[in-house]
Design a protein around this motif. Sequence first.
Motif, PDB file in Angstrom:
ATOM      1  N   PHE A  59       0.807  -1.220   0.000  1.00 55.66           N
ATOM      2  CA  PHE A  59       0.000   0.000   0.000  1.00 55.66           C
ATOM      3  C   PHE A  59       0.842   1.272   0.000  1.00 55.66           C
ATOM      4  N   TRP A 220      -0.418  -5.120  -8.903  1.00 56.51           N
ATOM      5  CA  TRP A 220      -0.971  -4.996  -7.553  1.00 56.51           C
ATOM      6  C   TRP A 220      -1.944  -3.828  -7.473  1.00 56.51           C
ATOM      7  N   ASN A 221      -1.597  -2.700  -8.083  1.00 54.12           N
ATOM      8  CA  ASN A 221      -2.480  -1.538  -8.042  1.00 54.12           C
ATOM      9  C   ASN A 221      -3.775  -1.776  -8.791  1.00 54.12           C
ATOM     10  N   ASP A 223      -5.222  -4.647  -9.182  1.00 54.10           N
ATOM     11  CA  ASP A 223      -6.006  -5.581  -8.366  1.00 54.10           C
ATOM     12  C   ASP A 223      -6.572  -4.935  -7.110  1.00 54.10           C
ATOM     13  N   ASN A 224      -5.999  -3.805  -6.688  1.00 55.05           N
ATOM     14  CA  ASN A 224      -6.425  -3.152  -5.447  1.00 55.05           C
ATOM     15  C   ASN A 224      -6.935  -1.734  -5.688  1.00 55.05           C
ATOM     16  N   ASN A 225      -7.589  -1.546  -6.821  1.00 57.41           N
ATOM     17  CA  ASN A 225      -8.244  -0.267  -7.119  1.00 57.41           C
ATOM     18  C   ASN A 225      -7.260   0.905  -7.070  1.00 57.41           C
ATOM     19  N   ALA A 227      -4.856   1.592  -5.176  1.00 54.18           N
ATOM     20  CA  ALA A 227      -4.789   2.151  -3.824  1.00 54.18           C
ATOM     21  C   ALA A 227      -3.457   2.845  -3.561  1.00 54.18           C
ATOM     22  N   PHE A 424      -4.533  -4.729   3.825  1.00 59.38           N
ATOM     23  CA  PHE A 424      -4.317  -5.430   2.560  1.00 59.38           C
ATOM     24  C   PHE A 424      -3.664  -6.795   2.741  1.00 59.38           C
TER      25      PHE A 424
END
Length: 499
Positions: A59, A220-221, A223-225, A227, A424
């Motif tokens: 994050f 990763w970003n 997949d995690n909107n 974030a 996360f």
Amino acid sequence: MQESAEDNRFIAYIVANKWMAFAIAFIILLRFSFIGVMGAMPQDAYYYFYGQHFALSYFDHPPAIAWILRAFTDLFGRHVFVIKLADTLVTIGTLLAFYRLSRCFLSRSRARNGLLWLYSTLMVTILSLVSTPDVPLLFFWCLSLIAVYQAVFEERKAYWIWAGIAMGLAFDSKYTAIFLPAGAVLYLLLSQQHRRYLWSPWFFISILLFCLTILPVVIWNVDNNFASFRFQSSERVGGIEFHPLDFFGVIGHQAAILLPVLLGVLCYYGYKFVRKYKWHITRIPASQLFLLCFFVPIFGIFLLISPIYWVKINWMMPAYITGIIWVSTWVTLKYLRWQWICSLVVHLALAVEIIFYPVPIHSDDTMIGWSGLGAGVKELAAEYPDDFIFSADDYKTSAMLNLYLGRMVYSKNIMGENALQFDFIGTDINALRGRNAIFINSLTDVNDAVDELAFIKKLSPFFHAITPLPPIVVKQHGRVVRKFLVFRCMDYHPPLLKD
């Protein structure tokens, strides 16, 4: 022959200036001794926590520091000195790469002087002893610039491949690395001699490899909107306020990490350079222009935004790689001697603070007292084995307890609040429903518990009852240096989470 004569003069200078020789030897010894002596910092624990929950990215930052700490602690064990050793070894790599980069622009003696300038700084001490994304960033930053130099100035086309990969790995360390491809493009735009590379297929291959290397962070970003990208961009912009005096605060903390002599040298030669060339960019020698394209934008941009946004102490660090090489072209050994004397004074003060702690730090950003907290909470965990443990600052106390206990310690997510990386790792707080908990609240001032006691009211909606337990008090040399409030919280009721 000329370089051998310069080497002999340098050795004679060091022998004649015993204070400088003593300072160099003392600081080398100090940095290596603190690998085993210095306690963990919250940053060490937080990025160790990253690595224990392996992911493509995280994050707050990209994954490089987490992967490095995971590799070292898997190999050598979950020990604070292993974390410090990882930072030190990567930083030694940075110093070696810096010297190699310096030799692209300077004679051997000047490059050696540049290395001594860099090594004298508090910046290197921080990188050697505190885990941050800047540790791998500066290593890959130096490797990237070596590769770009070889590709551009030596016309070695294959180095465009290594440049793209190294710049990508720097970005996988910290988002500040976006200044690397930006700096390369800026140099090629400004340089008549090398502008043709902008349309070279090798340059496009380099950019392509950069994009491929940063895919873990991008995936990763996605997949995690997005974030992490949002946290480091638009959400930071939301904190803009006008504080003109913060400009001088930034100058102050940059003088602290560089030491005033080096910062003064950078400013002095920067002033002379502007007077000499003004806006006549075409008159600037290509090698100097290259160095400035990776120094001025970072230093200048963060300095300009400092009155409206607080610039952290480490944000400008990458700029000083080429900045130090640039000024090493002219600066004399006389100023280097004063830099090392200043460095000796600063590091002596640092050693006294770490060993004897004469000046209390009213912040959780300290290495003092955390191991004592870990020991105290281990006893509590043995007394209440079925209770889960949590804290509620951003990450510091929870991360430190994760490190010292070797078990999951929760953060503000227990209260339904944003908890950085703790949000996360796939935690299902509903699985904790009905359980009792141990809540740990760190006092930044051992003599002032008003705010921390008032905070307990915020826990009331989530527990049936909250009972204070004896605080954990940590002493050093017979003096109380840290205090942690402890509460037992009964019958957890998770907050209602939004869809």
